[in-house]
Design an enzyme around this catalytic site. Structure first.
Site, PDB file in Angstrom:
ATOM      1  N   HIS A  74      51.682  95.006  24.415  1.00 46.73           N
ATOM      2  CA  HIS A  74      52.365  93.952  25.172  1.00 46.73           C
ATOM      3  C   HIS A  74      51.367  92.867  25.597  1.00 46.73           C
ATOM      4  O   HIS A  74      51.654  91.671  25.534  1.00 46.73           O
ATOM      5  CB  HIS A  74      53.045  94.596  26.386  1.00 46.73           C
ATOM      6  CG  HIS A  74      53.625  93.625  27.357  1.00 46.73           C
ATOM      7  ND1 HIS A  74      53.065  93.370  28.593  1.00 46.73           N
ATOM      8  CD2 HIS A  74      54.723  92.834  27.284  1.00 46.73           C
ATOM      9  CE1 HIS A  74      53.797  92.466  29.229  1.00 46.73           C
ATOM     10  NE2 HIS A  74      54.808  92.129  28.467  1.00 46.73           N
ATOM     11  N   GLU A  77      50.541  90.668  22.745  1.00 48.48           N
ATOM     12  CA  GLU A  77      51.670  89.739  22.509  1.00 48.48           C
ATOM     13  C   GLU A  77      51.541  88.508  23.391  1.00 48.48           C
ATOM     14  O   GLU A  77      51.698  87.380  22.948  1.00 48.48           O
ATOM     15  CB  GLU A  77      52.986  90.484  22.783  1.00 48.48           C
ATOM     16  CG  GLU A  77      54.233  89.628  22.706  1.00 48.48           C
ATOM     17  CD  GLU A  77      55.154  89.845  23.921  1.00 48.48           C
ATOM     18  OE1 GLU A  77      55.615  90.982  24.139  1.00 48.48           O
ATOM     19  OE2 GLU A  77      55.417  88.859  24.642  1.00 48.48           O
ATOM     20  N   HIS A  78      51.221  88.723  24.667  1.00 45.12           N
ATOM     21  CA  HIS A  78      51.056  87.578  25.575  1.00 45.12           C
ATOM     22  C   HIS A  78      49.914  86.687  25.113  1.00 45.12           C
ATOM     23  O   HIS A  78      50.026  85.461  25.096  1.00 45.12           O
ATOM     24  CB  HIS A  78      50.752  88.082  26.996  1.00 45.12           C
ATOM     25  CG  HIS A  78      51.965  88.302  27.840  1.00 45.12           C
ATOM     26  ND1 HIS A  78      52.185  87.616  29.029  1.00 45.12           N
ATOM     27  CD2 HIS A  78      53.031  89.117  27.687  1.00 45.12           C
ATOM     28  CE1 HIS A  78      53.335  88.024  29.559  1.00 45.12           C
ATOM     29  NE2 HIS A  78      53.856  88.928  28.779  1.00 45.12           N
ATOM     30  N   GLU A 150      54.604  90.644  36.253  1.00 47.38           N
ATOM     31  CA  GLU A 150      55.695  91.151  35.399  1.00 47.38           C
ATOM     32  C   GLU A 150      55.936  92.629  35.696  1.00 47.38           C
ATOM     33  O   GLU A 150      57.082  93.068  35.825  1.00 47.38           O
ATOM     34  CB  GLU A 150      55.348  90.953  33.920  1.00 47.38           C
ATOM     35  CG  GLU A 150      56.491  91.341  32.977  1.00 47.38           C
ATOM     36  CD  GLU A 150      56.180  91.089  31.510  1.00 47.38           C
ATOM     37  OE1 GLU A 150      55.078  90.585  31.193  1.00 47.38           O
ATOM     38  OE2 GLU A 150      57.054  91.411  30.678  1.00 47.38           O
TER      39      GLU A 150
END
Lengths: 439, 436
Positions: A74, A77-78, A150
């Site tokens: 993740h 991905e950012h 997040e």
């Protein structure tokens, strides 16, 4: 230009829907799926078979397995959206009028955009930024703050917490029980070197898929791929840890309880399924059959749902579903109830009753009609088609398979699956109670 | 896409778009009411109650079975806010007849189901909603209202809306709604239902492969007998908020992440020339990943994961919702207001303006790809009291300049600030093991 390379490798069609799509294998090793559709918008999904469960792996050249921090897929991905020249790819997509985003799941990471103009520029940007990683200590430090927020946002989501509680209840070892975003502690262990290692292994183009749906000629897509991507394939064999294979059939724990700031208790009932077919076609077939079975068991037509609702054991909006991939599978039933344990008792009693008296063939036929309709409706959305195409392509399957399966699956197959898959020892109950709940 | 219109009876107006583009279609029946204080709790109860049972389908299971047989027709019953008005909307997403494998005329049968849901609810021998059913729905609606605390972002938005609406006694707070729902009974609810739905003209919208004449025949096969007492359609009533002092409010909750919400008011409504500029302003401010809030408050300052702005055209207001650490409250509020002031002071790059306009134009072009979005577009224009096509809107957006945005920004004022402070998530007995 050598036209030979632009010939599709394979055509997939569904005459009943009047739809077809093509697979092109690019010299870089990337599989490109193109679904032409006369719509105003076009969507492109470009991603890899790498998700949160892939935290222990090696390539054929290395001896030992490497374990990476939770949440790294993740995090990567950012970070890919940040470019070496200091620019952010979100800004470029916006200049072209495209709406871009990305997501990481348990076993996939994908980057996508939708647009109604400037498709070529947006596709060029998509293929470029994903294949040109750039990570520094400074950019990682900045991203940690964003991802921490997040994580906090999801921590405050009781449904999310209840869901992860269910995964913990089902699985003892499998890394699916780990949060996709990781934790505030785990993401602080991420370094540029670790990101580059994961990138090198999993973002090899032979491990990736590009899926496009829209009114776009294949030649345009192939030409852009030719300009941006390497001319030769570099195949990396990825060996994932087989820890995930060693899960017992039974659920890990029967009950998981948490407390949060909620008005009524929430619940997730999970039903573990370790009987996973070893071919993509087998997995798709089981997925479709289980969705039909779930509709027969839990939809708003059923006695189960209506008795729970009428007796006010549950509140409206009972959700149910089946998740399957090559390394894990489970059913889930979730909602809100004053007494989640009583709901579980009702479910177990309902399963026992049905095993005795049998399922209803009329319900089977009704559920097949629902599945057929939902399958047809998917093809009205370029985004939906491109996303589904990406997902099925990663699994080595054809999205039109469902059409044939829905009509060919038999009632006796549904009955057999019900008897095998719904057993008490496979079940866990995850609950989130209000803070002031005294039970 | 050409919208055809007809008035098949005094009480029915029909608009339709005929297209072969989709495998699905949309049918929508709407009734517009003037809003008043009691409408919200009654409407919430009614939308739930009407889905339980009808004269032909006296149990929910039977109704759902019928919908499944109609190729999974997906029904929704909603009461939508349209400024001071409310729209009761009964809509269905349906499979196009050409994909029916057994010749079922899905459109005709769904028209009949929508008619049942709207105008033939199950009533008892006294002509009232069943008392037990009403009491059960009251409990469910109260549970739904109280569940606002489950979602801190939604809860914060509700509180901010209450602050925006201060002084307007036609609207209720969350607590007042809960109390008002508790006071409803079968008698008052049935009276409200008759007044709200049975005596009003119905506006029908269809999009799908049937011609206007074909869908008109199907609609009238169900609705021909409907007679409204008054055939006058309710006029749009959008109103902005008055000039007043900034209102501030803080609350606390045992959660991990704080929620900072700001509301801005303006005097610009959809029938204003500046409406299109307001839409672009919102996009530039916080409407997309290229916006000032995203690029600065999130990406540069790393203060949040989500920080976006939302524009409500029926009140001319914009709200910002950001999830932040409580310790960063002052910094985040200052950063959001700085971006707002930057626009007012003309700090808008050509690139930012182009990105905002392209994002809006793209989203309007995409409307053509979704039947439900097309229906929503036309219902919204009606509720705004504005008559324009999708392409006309896009053309208006394309003409907005930086000077327009700066000029309109001077008409936007900070109105309310709400902060939900995070006291920290509760520690549960069993924590997940970290095997790092």
């Amino acid at each position: 230009m050598n036209n030979q390379k632009n010939y599709p490798l394979k055509e997939f069609s569904c005459p009943a829907l009047k739809e077809k799509y093509y697979l092109y294998r690019h010299p870089s090793g990337l599989d490109i799926f193109i679904f032409q559709k006369k719509m105003t918008s076009a969507y492109a999904f470009f991603g890899t078979r790498f998700g949160s469960i892939d935290n222990t792996f090696k390539t054929e050249k290395e001896g030992d397995f490497v374990t990476v921090p939770d949440g790294i897929a993740h995090f990567l991905e950012h970070k890919l959206f940040s470019n070496e020249d200091g620019s952010d790819s979100f800004e470029r997509f916006s200049e072209y009028g495209a709406d871009a985003n990305a997501y990481t799941s348990f076993n996939r990471t994908t980057y996508y955009f939708g647009c109604t103009e400037n498709f070529d520029k947006s596709l060029t940007e998509l293929l470029t930024f994903v294949t040109r990683p750039y990570f520094t200590d400074e950019s990682i430090a900045k991203e940690i703050g964003i991802i921490e927020e997040e994580i906090r946002m999801y921590d405050d989501n009781p449904s999310d917490r209840c869901y992860y509680g269910m995964l913990e209840g089902l699985y003892e070892k499998h890394s699916v029980r780990r949060n996709i975003c990781g934790s505030a502690e785990s993401i602080r262990k991420i370094t540029p070197a670790l990101l580059y290692d994961c990138y090198r292994v999993f973002y090899s183009l032979s491990n990736m898929v590009l899926a496009v749906c829209g009114d776009i000629e294949p030649e345009r897509i192939i030409n852009i791929a030719d300009k941006v991507l390497p001319k030769n394939a570099q195949k990396t064999e990825i060996i994932r840890s087989n820890e995930n294979v060693y899960e017992k059939k039974e659920a890990n724990k029967p009950l998981i309880e948490q407390k949060m700031n909620v008005s009524k208790p929430l619940f997730f009932i999970g039903i573990k399924d370790t009987d996973i077919p070893d071919t993509p076609e087998g997995i798709i077939k089981k997925d479709v059959l289980m969705m039909i079975l779930n509709d027969m068991l839990f939809s708003e037509c059923t006695d189960f749902y209506n008795e729970l609702l009428d007796s006010e054991l549950i509140y409206p909006n009972l959700r149910y579903g089946y998740t399957i991939c090559d390394s894990f599978a489970y059913n889930s039933v979730s909602g809100s109830a004053d007494e989640p344990k009583a709901v579980l008792e009702k479910l177990l009693s309902y399963i026992d009753t049905l095993k005795e008296k049998g399922l209803s063939e009329e319900d089977f036929i009704r559920a097949k009609r629902v599945m057929y309709a939902e399958f047809v409706k998917l093809f009205d959305s370029t985004e939906g088609v491109a996303n589904q195409l990406f997902s099925y392509a990663c699994d080595g399957a054809d999205i039109f398979m469902n059409h044939e399966l829905i009509s060919s699956l038999t009632f006796s197959e549904a009955e057999e699956l019900f008897k095998e898959a719904f057993n008490e020892e496979y079940i866990t109950l995850s609950t989130v109670y209000p803070l002031d709940d005294k039970k | 896409m050409l919208v055809r219109k007809s008035i098949p009876s005094e009480s029915i107006t029909l608009s339709s778009i005929t297209t072969d583009k989709f495998k699905t279609g949309m049918l929508s029946f709407s009734v517009t009411l003037e809003g008043d204080r009691l409408l919200s709790p009654y409407a919430l109860l009614l939308t739930e109650l009407l889905q339980r049972a009808t004269e032909s389908y006296p149990k929910k299971a039977l109704l759902q079975r019928k919908l499944d047989e109609l190729y999974s027709a997906s029904i929704s019953i909603r009461c939508l806010k349209a400024g001071k008005n409310r729209i009761f909307n009964f809509s269905a997403e349906i499979l196009d007849n050409s994909y029916s494998t057994d010749g079922t005329d899905v459109a005709r049968e769904v028209c009949s189901v929508l008619y049942e849901l709207m105008l033939r609810p199950l009533l008892d021998e006294n002509g009232l909603f069943d008392e037990n059913s009403v009491e059960q729905e009251k409990r469910r609606v109260v549970t739904y209202l109280k569940s606002a605390i489950n979602n801190p972002s939604r809860y914060a938005t509700i509180r901010l809306s209450e602050m925006l609406r201060r002084g307007d006694d036609t609207l209720m707070t969350l607590e007042e709604m809960i109390e008002a729902v508790g006071e409803c009974d079968a008698q008052t609810l049935t009276e409200f239902y008759r007044k709200a739905l049975t005596d009003r003209p119905i506006e029908v919208f269809y999009i799908g492969s049937l011609s206007h004449g074909e869908i008109e025949e199907r609609v009238m096969s169900s609705l021909a007998a409907h007679t409204a007492k008054s055939n006058q359609l309710v006029s749009p009533r959008c109103e902005t908020y008055p000039e007043r002092e900034i209102e501030r409010r803080d609350e606390e909750m045992p959660i991990s992440q704080g929620r900072l919400c700001l509301a801005f008011r303006s005097d610009i409504l959809p029938d204003s020339e500046d409406y299109y500029t307001m839409v672009i302003f919102n996009e530039l401010f916080g409407g997309s990943p290229a916006s000032k809030l995203f690029m600065n408050v999130r990406e540069k300052l790393s203060l949040c994961y989500s920080c976006a702005s939302y524009y409500n055209p029926t009140t001319g207001s914009i709200r910002v919702n950001a999830g932040i650490s409580s310790k960063n409250r002052e910094v985040a509020e200052a950063a959001i207001l700085e971006e707002f002031e930057n626009i007012r002071n003309g700090k808008i790059s050509e690139r930012e303006l182009v990105c905002a306009k392209k994002a809006v134009e793209n989203s309007y072009r995409e409307i053509y790809d979704c039947p439900s979005d097309i229906v929503s577009f036309y219902l919204n224009r009606k509720s705004f009291g504005v008559d324009c096509t999708i392409d006309e809107c896009r053309e208006r957006f394309s003409r907005v300049s930086a000077d327009d945005v700066i000029r309109v920004a001077s008409r936007i004022k900070l109105d309310s600030v709400y902060f939900l402070r995070a006291l920290g998530a509760p520690q549960n007995d069993e924590e997940e093991e970290d095997d790092e």
